[in-house]
Design a protein around this motif. Sequence first.
Motif, PDB file in Angstrom:
ATOM      1  N   GLN A 126       0.859  -1.387  -0.030  1.00 18.73           N
ATOM      2  CA  GLN A 126       0.070   0.130   0.187  1.00 18.73           C
ATOM      3  C   GLN A 126       0.672   1.231  -0.089  1.00 18.73           C
ATOM      4  OE1 GLN A 126      -3.629  -0.446   2.524  1.00 18.73           O
ATOM      5  NE2 GLN A 126      -2.949   1.827   3.355  1.00 18.73           N
ATOM      6  N   GLU A 127       0.659   2.113  -1.053  1.00 22.69           N
ATOM      7  CA  GLU A 127       1.082   3.586  -1.025  1.00 22.69           C
ATOM      8  C   GLU A 127       2.713   3.516  -0.677  1.00 22.69           C
ATOM      9  OE1 GLU A 127      -0.091   6.924  -1.334  1.00 22.69           O
ATOM     10  OE2 GLU A 127      -1.415   6.169  -2.409  1.00 22.69           O
ATOM     11  N   THR A 128       3.366   3.031  -1.537  1.00 30.50           N
ATOM     12  CA  THR A 128       4.909   3.115  -1.583  1.00 30.50           C
ATOM     13  C   THR A 128       5.348   3.048  -3.183  1.00 30.50           C
ATOM     14  OG1 THR A 128       6.725   3.079  -0.141  1.00 30.50           O
ATOM     15  CG2 THR A 128       5.780   1.031  -1.001  1.00 30.50           C
ATOM     16  N   ARG A 129       6.715   3.321  -3.267  1.00 27.63           N
ATOM     17  CA  ARG A 129       7.591   2.902  -4.296  1.00 27.63           C
ATOM     18  C   ARG A 129       8.480   1.912  -3.846  1.00 27.63           C
ATOM     19  NH1 ARG A 129       7.562   8.980  -6.760  1.00 27.63           N
ATOM     20  NH2 ARG A 129       5.783   8.980  -7.751  1.00 27.63           N
ATOM     21  N   LEU A 130       8.678   0.731  -4.461  1.00 30.85           N
ATOM     22  CA  LEU A 130       9.470  -0.277  -3.783  1.00 30.85           C
ATOM     23  C   LEU A 130      11.099   0.011  -4.620  1.00 30.85           C
ATOM     24  CD1 LEU A 130       9.384  -3.262  -2.655  1.00 30.85           C
ATOM     25  CD2 LEU A 130       9.264  -3.953  -4.976  1.00 30.85           C
ATOM     26  N   PRO A 131      11.924   0.144  -3.590  1.00 33.90           N
ATOM     27  CA  PRO A 131      13.410   0.380  -3.884  1.00 33.90           C
ATOM     28  C   PRO A 131      13.656  -0.861  -5.073  1.00 33.90           C
ATOM     29  CG  PRO A 131      12.997   0.522  -1.378  1.00 33.90           C
ATOM     30  CD  PRO A 131      11.763   0.083  -2.029  1.00 33.90           C
ATOM     31  N   GLY A 132      14.533  -0.347  -6.228  1.00 39.68           N
ATOM     32  CA  GLY A 132      15.018  -1.433  -7.153  1.00 39.68           C
ATOM     33  C   GLY A 132      13.911  -1.173  -8.483  1.00 39.68           C
ATOM     34  N   ASP A 137       8.787   9.613 -13.884  1.00 37.39           N
ATOM     35  CA  ASP A 137       9.497  10.875 -14.017  1.00 37.39           C
ATOM     36  C   ASP A 137       8.473  11.823 -13.409  1.00 37.39           C
ATOM     37  OD1 ASP A 137      10.676  13.237 -14.963  1.00 37.39           O
ATOM     38  OD2 ASP A 137      10.164  12.700 -17.208  1.00 37.39           O
ATOM     39  N   PRO A 138       8.978  12.712 -12.479  1.00 40.04           N
ATOM     40  CA  PRO A 138       8.159  13.716 -11.916  1.00 40.04           C
ATOM     41  C   PRO A 138       7.727  14.882 -12.765  1.00 40.04           C
ATOM     42  CG  PRO A 138      10.364  13.893 -10.894  1.00 40.04           C
ATOM     43  CD  PRO A 138      10.226  12.609 -11.682  1.00 40.04           C
ATOM     44  N   PRO A 145       7.469  21.594  -7.246  1.00 41.31           N
ATOM     45  CA  PRO A 145       8.664  21.177  -6.521  1.00 41.31           C
ATOM     46  C   PRO A 145       8.678  20.409  -4.943  1.00 41.31           C
ATOM     47  CG  PRO A 145       8.591  23.501  -6.743  1.00 41.31           C
ATOM     48  CD  PRO A 145       7.320  22.847  -7.457  1.00 41.31           C
ATOM     49  N   GLU A 146       7.585  21.137  -4.113  1.00 38.00           N
ATOM     50  CA  GLU A 146       7.649  20.561  -2.720  1.00 38.00           C
ATOM     51  C   GLU A 146       6.844  19.239  -2.710  1.00 38.00           C
ATOM     52  OE1 GLU A 146       3.630  23.373  -3.153  1.00 38.00           O
ATOM     53  OE2 GLU A 146       5.881  23.034  -3.901  1.00 38.00           O
ATOM     54  N   ASP A 147       6.207  18.649  -3.547  1.00 40.96           N
ATOM     55  CA  ASP A 147       5.473  17.742  -3.604  1.00 40.96           C
ATOM     56  C   ASP A 147       6.353  16.457  -3.164  1.00 40.96           C
ATOM     57  OD1 ASP A 147       4.072  15.251  -4.455  1.00 40.96           O
ATOM     58  OD2 ASP A 147       2.457  16.345  -4.916  1.00 40.96           O
ATOM     59  N   PRO A 148       6.274  15.571  -2.420  1.00 39.17           N
ATOM     60  CA  PRO A 148       7.156  14.408  -2.087  1.00 39.17           C
ATOM     61  C   PRO A 148       7.297  13.100  -3.276  1.00 39.17           C
ATOM     62  CG  PRO A 148       5.644  14.952  -0.297  1.00 39.17           C
ATOM     63  CD  PRO A 148       5.206  15.629  -1.174  1.00 39.17           C
ATOM     64  N   ARG A 149       6.076  13.374  -4.164  1.00 36.94           N
ATOM     65  CA  ARG A 149       6.165  12.554  -5.093  1.00 36.94           C
ATOM     66  C   ARG A 149       7.450  12.675  -6.161  1.00 36.94           C
ATOM     67  NH1 ARG A 149      -0.079  12.784  -6.471  1.00 36.94           N
ATOM     68  NH2 ARG A 149       0.381  14.890  -5.649  1.00 36.94           N
ATOM     69  N   THR A 150       7.862  14.116  -5.965  1.00 38.11           N
ATOM     70  CA  THR A 150       9.205  14.327  -6.827  1.00 38.11           C
ATOM     71  C   THR A 150      10.426  13.672  -6.356  1.00 38.11           C
ATOM     72  OG1 THR A 150       9.612  16.218  -5.577  1.00 38.11           O
ATOM     73  CG2 THR A 150       8.010  16.561  -7.443  1.00 38.11           C
ATOM     74  N   GLY A 151      10.236  13.268  -5.189  1.00 38.67           N
ATOM     75  CA  GLY A 151      11.491  12.526  -4.544  1.00 38.67           C
ATOM     76  C   GLY A 151      12.329  13.215  -3.666  1.00 38.67           C
ATOM     77  N   LEU A 213      16.600   4.426   7.314  1.00 37.93           N
ATOM     78  CA  LEU A 213      15.610   3.904   6.258  1.00 37.93           C
ATOM     79  C   LEU A 213      15.915   4.425   4.851  1.00 37.93           C
ATOM     80  CD1 LEU A 213      12.118   3.522   8.072  1.00 37.93           C
ATOM     81  CD2 LEU A 213      13.493   1.600   7.437  1.00 37.93           C
ATOM     82  N   TYR A 214      15.998   5.689   4.727  1.00 36.73           N
ATOM     83  CA  TYR A 214      16.084   6.244   3.357  1.00 36.73           C
ATOM     84  C   TYR A 214      17.629   6.014   2.951  1.00 36.73           C
ATOM     85  CZ  TYR A 214      11.668   8.302   3.789  1.00 36.73           C
ATOM     86  OH  TYR A 214      10.390   8.661   3.863  1.00 36.73           O
ATOM     87  N   ARG A 215      18.531   5.976   3.887  1.00 34.22           N
ATOM     88  CA  ARG A 215      19.805   5.877   3.600  1.00 34.22           C
ATOM     89  C   ARG A 215      20.164   4.406   3.281  1.00 34.22           C
ATOM     90  NH1 ARG A 215      21.210   9.222   8.741  1.00 34.22           N
ATOM     91  NH2 ARG A 215      21.027  10.992   8.008  1.00 34.22           N
ATOM     92  N   ALA A 216      19.305   3.281   3.559  1.00 35.58           N
ATOM     93  CA  ALA A 216      19.490   2.165   3.190  1.00 35.58           C
ATOM     94  C   ALA A 216      18.742   1.722   1.859  1.00 35.58           C
ATOM     95  CB  ALA A 216      18.826   1.050   4.089  1.00 35.58           C
TER      96      ALA A 216
END
Length: 292
Positions: A126-132, A137-138, A145-151, A213-216
């Motif tokens: 639910q509601e995430t992007r899977l690493p890998g 493309d935002p 630019p402040e939307d977190p979906r931009t990453g 978590l993000y650094r991993a």
Amino acid sequence: MTDHTGARLRHGRHTVDGVDLHYALAGSGEPVVLLHGVPKTMFFWRHVIPLLTPHHTVVALDLRGFGGSARPPSGYDTRTLAGDVAGVMTALGFERFRVVGEDWGAAVAYAVAAFHRPRVVQLVYQETRLPGLPAPDPAAAALPPEDPRTGWHRTLFALPHYPELLVTGRERAFWTYFMRRIMADPSAYTDADADEYTRGLEQPGGNHAVFELYRATGTDAEQNRPQFADLLTCPVLAVGGRAYLGAEPGHQMAQVAKDVRSTVVENAGHNIPLEAPDELARLYLDFFAGRA
């Protein structure tokens, strides 16, 4: 937090690989484990749990680094976190179980299903992007630019030291704004939510756990990619909120699993357990029971 009868959940602790983990248990029937995202705790599921306990044994877990669990300096890659989940379920006597994850908890839930395949009956992602997996493309979505979906937050949070320096002492203001910004109904994120998550973040190691978590993420991607070639065979329910990731979780799971049902909750953004708990619980229960 209570079950459907109003009885308080039964809390406990178990140590997995030297890390003390806090869980809560309620209900009866086949087990379901609920995994929260960032910067949350098991408290995030409080509206959904009593809707599930008439039908299932529900285990709500504080991931390492969050809530009542220990905050070690390392071990925040999703494969290690998945091992924590599997270890707690073993300690509780559950060999096979359903796993539900949202936000970072969904990335952990995928890892449970991928690295502990014989044990997972069904997966809710639910509601995430899977690493890998590649992210959209935002620019193509014309996001501000402040939307977190931009990453932007993934880039900032993955930097060493800077996030802790910027956020420490401002946890409540930062995360309240962040969480409400990604919701269709910002009022569903209440003072009780802000109080709960701020308490955890202000504890020693609280901010560090979030940003680790993000650094991993790079490690997660390296660990996940070999699993992508071996598609998950357990049934998967992919859930998105219309005002945030929408159908994207379904598109992601279609790349890594054979049996995927995708659904979008119309009147919700990123924090669906707060915004539409009744509808969400119905989706879970229908999926668990094999109903269309």
